[in-house]
Design an enzyme around this catalytic site. Structure first.
Site, PDB file in Angstrom:
ATOM      1  N   ASN A  10       0.870  -1.179   0.000  1.00 21.48           N
ATOM      2  CA  ASN A  10       0.000   0.000   0.000  1.00 21.48           C
ATOM      3  C   ASN A  10       0.906   1.227   0.000  1.00 21.48           C
ATOM      4  O   ASN A  10       1.505   1.552   1.017  1.00 21.48           O
ATOM      5  CB  ASN A  10      -0.880  -0.041   1.258  1.00 21.48           C
ATOM      6  CG  ASN A  10      -1.691   1.225   1.444  1.00 21.48           C
ATOM      7  OD1 ASN A  10      -1.823   2.026   0.516  1.00 21.48           O
ATOM      8  ND2 ASN A  10      -2.230   1.399   2.643  1.00 21.48           N
ATOM      9  N   LYS A  12       0.117   4.271  -0.281  1.00 18.50           N
ATOM     10  CA  LYS A  12      -0.539   5.451   0.334  1.00 18.50           C
ATOM     11  C   LYS A  12      -0.325   6.696  -0.547  1.00 18.50           C
ATOM     12  O   LYS A  12      -0.287   6.584  -1.751  1.00 18.50           O
ATOM     13  CB  LYS A  12      -0.034   5.663   1.760  1.00 18.50           C
ATOM     14  CG  LYS A  12      -0.085   4.398   2.605  1.00 18.50           C
ATOM     15  CD  LYS A  12       0.101   4.652   4.065  1.00 18.50           C
ATOM     16  CE  LYS A  12       0.211   3.330   4.795  1.00 18.50           C
ATOM     17  NZ  LYS A  12       0.167   3.455   6.232  1.00 18.50           N
ATOM     18  N   HIS A  96      -9.420   0.744   4.866  1.00 15.01           N
ATOM     19  CA  HIS A  96      -8.137   0.929   5.570  1.00 15.01           C
ATOM     20  C   HIS A  96      -8.372   1.841   6.778  1.00 15.01           C
ATOM     21  O   HIS A  96      -9.182   2.769   6.722  1.00 15.01           O
ATOM     22  CB  HIS A  96      -7.111   1.538   4.620  1.00 15.01           C
ATOM     23  CG  HIS A  96      -5.725   1.537   5.181  1.00 15.01           C
ATOM     24  ND1 HIS A  96      -5.303   2.469   6.105  1.00 15.01           N
ATOM     25  CD2 HIS A  96      -4.679   0.706   4.968  1.00 15.01           C
ATOM     26  CE1 HIS A  96      -4.040   2.204   6.430  1.00 15.01           C
ATOM     27  NE2 HIS A  96      -3.639   1.138   5.760  1.00 15.01           N
ATOM     28  N   GLU A  98      -6.797   4.227   7.924  1.00 17.84           N
ATOM     29  CA  GLU A  98      -6.619   5.671   7.672  1.00 17.84           C
ATOM     30  C   GLU A  98      -7.866   6.259   7.025  1.00 17.84           C
ATOM     31  O   GLU A  98      -8.204   7.426   7.255  1.00 17.84           O
ATOM     32  CB  GLU A  98      -5.361   5.893   6.806  1.00 17.84           C
ATOM     33  CG  GLU A  98      -4.097   5.682   7.629  1.00 17.84           C
ATOM     34  CD  GLU A  98      -2.885   5.213   6.847  1.00 17.84           C
ATOM     35  OE1 GLU A  98      -2.892   5.298   5.608  1.00 17.84           O
ATOM     36  OE2 GLU A  98      -1.925   4.755   7.494  1.00 17.84           O
ATOM     37  N   GLU A 168      -5.367  -5.387  10.570  1.00 21.99           N
ATOM     38  CA  GLU A 168      -4.356  -4.365  10.792  1.00 21.99           C
ATOM     39  C   GLU A 168      -4.637  -3.637  12.104  1.00 21.99           C
ATOM     40  O   GLU A 168      -5.454  -2.700  12.135  1.00 21.99           O
ATOM     41  CB  GLU A 168      -4.378  -3.347   9.655  1.00 21.99           C
ATOM     42  CG  GLU A 168      -4.109  -3.948   8.297  1.00 21.99           C
ATOM     43  CD  GLU A 168      -3.524  -2.912   7.355  1.00 21.99           C
ATOM     44  OE1 GLU A 168      -2.402  -3.118   6.905  1.00 21.99           O
ATOM     45  OE2 GLU A 168      -4.173  -1.898   7.105  1.00 21.99           O
ATOM     46  N   GLY A 174       2.415   1.916  10.762  1.00 22.53           N
ATOM     47  CA  GLY A 174       3.343   3.035  10.615  1.00 22.53           C
ATOM     48  C   GLY A 174       4.041   3.424  11.904  1.00 22.53           C
ATOM     49  O   GLY A 174       4.663   4.478  11.982  1.00 22.53           O
ATOM     50  N   SER A 214       3.465  -2.492  10.350  1.00 21.23           N
ATOM     51  CA  SER A 214       4.928  -2.491  10.509  1.00 21.23           C
ATOM     52  C   SER A 214       5.585  -3.800  10.082  1.00 21.23           C
ATOM     53  O   SER A 214       6.542  -4.261  10.710  1.00 21.23           O
ATOM     54  CB  SER A 214       5.295  -2.126  11.955  1.00 21.23           C
ATOM     55  OG  SER A 214       4.834  -0.826  12.263  1.00 21.23           O
TER      56      SER A 214
END
Ligand code: PEP
Length: 256
Positions: A10, A12, A96, A98, A168, A174, A214
């Site tokens: 991904n 991003k 996702h 985010e 996730e 991240g 991560s």
């Protein structure tokens, strides 16, 4: 049942068209011949069509990072499943964290997007995961259960067969804090059992459940040893050809 693992990158909000072309050209050279792992790259929308030209003679798949459920009309800024398909992609990441966190995406929206993507013949990777506060309050399983029920409400067994799920944990994305293989394995096991209740043993056993948070070249092999971890959704480490290739190669070796 053997499940072919997926390693999906991904990207991003990163990479110009030129940078995306350079990265995927390197990946093709470094891991383009790996057959026992499904490799997916998800650049920003703007680079989809250029990357698809590079991948035309490759088994590396192309994915989008999001989608809208409507086909066309007055929805400024949105991109439909058929436009994504037209740009050459076969896969779409949906829900996702985010998107949920910064763009107020709901389980209902995830459900509509996943349905629309399946209708267009694309393969969804649906993301679920708990925040740190939810984990610390012992709500992980409850949160995942609610997200699964919302995302896959009114799905048929046939539809469910085409779905991949990414677990996730939000606190691991991240942050450099990877879930332990046992923490991840426990949630993956729960997801498979939960979906088995709704869609039956055969569908649940065939489902690919990826871990994300991560993932790096030095932790992928151990994660993949967990029986219910079928690959990874990789953010930061997918932006570098050498690192992502190493992750793919480790996954390929564990899978042999
Ligand atoms: C992600 O974006 O889905 C992700 C897991 O990011 P990272 O690998 O950087 O934690």
């Amino acid at each position: 049942m053997t499940r072919k693992p997926i390693i999906a990158g991904n990207w991003k909000l990163n990479k110009t068209i030129q940078e995306a072309i350079e990265l995927v050209t390197l990946l093709k050279r470094q891991v383009g011949d790996i057959q026992n792992v499904e490799i997916v790259v998800c650049p920003p929308y703007t680079a989809l069509s250029s990357v698809s030209e590079i991948l035309v003679d490759s088994d590396i798949k192309l994915g989008a990072q999001d989608v809208y459920w409507e086909e066309k009309g007055a929805f400024t800024g949105e991109v439909s499943p058929s436009l994504i398909k037209d740009a050459g992609a076969q896969v779409v990441i949906i829900g996702h964290s985010e998107r949920r966190q910064f763009f107020h995406e709901t389980d209902e929206g995830v459900n509509k997007k996943t349905k629309a993507v399946l209708k267009a013949g694309l393969a969804p990777i649906v993301c679920v995961g708990e925040t740190l506060a939810e984990r610390e309050a012992d709500k992980t399983i409850r949160v995942i259960q609610d997200q699964l029920r919302g995302a896959f409400a009114h799905f048929s067994n046939g539809e469910m067969k085409e779905v991949a799920i990414a677990y996730e944990p939000v606190w691991a994305i991240g942050t450099g804090k990877v879930a332990t293989p046992l923490q991840a394995g426990e949630v993956h096991d729960f997801i498979r059992k939960e979906l088995s209740k709704s869609f039956g043993h055969e569908v649940a056993e065939g489902l690919r459940i990826l871990y994300g948070g991560s993932v790096k070249p030095d932790n992928i092999a151990r994660l993949m040893q967990e029986p219910d971890i079928d690959g990874a959704l990789v953010g930061g480490a997918s932006l570098d050809a050498a690192g992502f290739s190493e992750i793919v190669k480790s996954a390929s070796i564990v899978t042999v």
